[in-house]
Write an enzyme that holds these catalytic residues in place. Structure first.
Site, PDB file in Angstrom:
ATOM      1  CG  ASP A 112      -5.223  -1.690  -7.834  1.00  0.00           C
ATOM      2  OD1 ASP A 112      -5.433  -1.574  -6.612  1.00  0.00           O
ATOM      3  OD2 ASP A 112      -4.706  -0.794  -8.523  1.00  0.00           O
ATOM      4  CB  SER A 113      -5.367  -4.643  -2.847  1.00  0.00           C
ATOM      5  OG  SER A 113      -6.768  -4.887  -2.809  1.00  0.00           O
ATOM      6  CD  GLU A 117      -4.341   3.445   0.459  1.00  0.00           C
ATOM      7  OE1 GLU A 117      -3.566   2.528   0.791  1.00  0.00           O
ATOM      8  OE2 GLU A 117      -4.954   3.458  -0.627  1.00  0.00           O
TER       9      GLU A 117
END
Length: 273
Positions: free
Chosen positions: A49-50, A187
């Site tokens: 979705d980046s 992350e």
């Protein structure tokens, strides 16, 4: 090679079996041409979705929709014959209930032909992941810095500095490890904690701004290629500056058009005799 070719893509089960072995190579992909270029070199391609930020100029991933993810998932699948393809579930498509998450995950897999979905969240999403995996949906987890929660987390920043954060990430890792997920992205997590997490759970950890001890690494393709320059996270390494090369090429084109050097004779059609 296209997805319809003879070579079979890596499955989530094969990715899971790579735990503790040769590091798993992962990158993001959003389009068919880029997927074709990356496929030969990657074990896993994430339709992240980046894309909201990289392709659409959004400030966060919050505005990305299910339809956007499906459209780009279809595009990537057309260019892949080797890598396992995972599609992000966008913000709002899975948090409300496990039943809604299942319906949306089914739609993503049916309409794109992808191999798995990814969703963000730790212990609070473990029940949902278990619900999906028990019903045939392979799921990749995502803990540590979670971009879809950036509005409540105080921005994009590394995590695991305080005892509270450390304890939460440990719980999240073990919850996702026991949920049925085949792998988990870690992350923006401080190196010692990411290393600890990676060695303490039985599923592969895919680091991004985490530890080299993770079972694999993922970055945004446009970041490593120098195509996205709005900002550069600390954990990104530039392997090329294609953005500058594109700008230089376009400048040369513009100069030749204005000087009437392009098109030249070899670029035009002659009347047939």
């Amino acid at each position: 090679m296209s997805a319809t070719g003879s070579q079979k893509r890596l499955t989530p089960a094969r990715i899971a079996a790579m735990k503790g072995g040769t590091p798993i190579v992962c990158l993001t992909a959003y389009t068919t041409p880029m997927a074709r270029l990356l496929d030969e070199h990657c074990d896993l391609l994430l339709v992240g979705d980046s894309l909201g930020m990289v392709l659409y100029g959004m400030e966060t991933t919050i505005g990305v929709t299910l339809d956007m993810m499906i459209a780009h998932g279809k595009a990537v699948i057309r260019g892949v014959g080797n890598a396992c393809v995972v599609v992000d579930m966008p913000f709002g498509s899975y948090q409300e209930s496990k039943e809604i998450a299942f319906r949306n995950a089914v739609r993503i897999m049916q309409e794109t032909g992808c191999d798995a979905v990814k969703l963000e969240g730790g212990e609070e999403m473990a029940e949902t992941i278990a619900f999906l995996t028990k019903r045939g949906i392979p799921v990749m987890g995502h803990i540590g810095l979670m971009p879809q929660q950036v509005q409540t987390a105080g921005g994009y920043r590394s995590v695991g500095h305080s005892e509270h954060e450390t304890s939460k990430i440990r719980r999240d890792a073990h919850a996702i490890g026991g949920s049925g997920a085949f792998a988990v992205v870690v992350e923006g997590t401080v190196e010692p904690l990411a290393r600890e997490v990676s060695t303490s759970i039985h599923i592969p950890t895919i680091g991004i701004g985490a530890s080299s001890a993770c079972d694999g690494q993922i970055l945004v393709s446009d970041d490593i290629l120098g195509l996205f320059n709005d900002f550069k996270p600390r954990f990104v390494k530039r392997y090329d500056e294609l953005g500058k090369r594109v700008a230089d090429a376009v400048a040369s084109y513009a100069e030749e058009v204005r000087a009437r050097k392009f098109p030249a004779a070899e670029h035009t059609f002659k009347r047939r005799s």
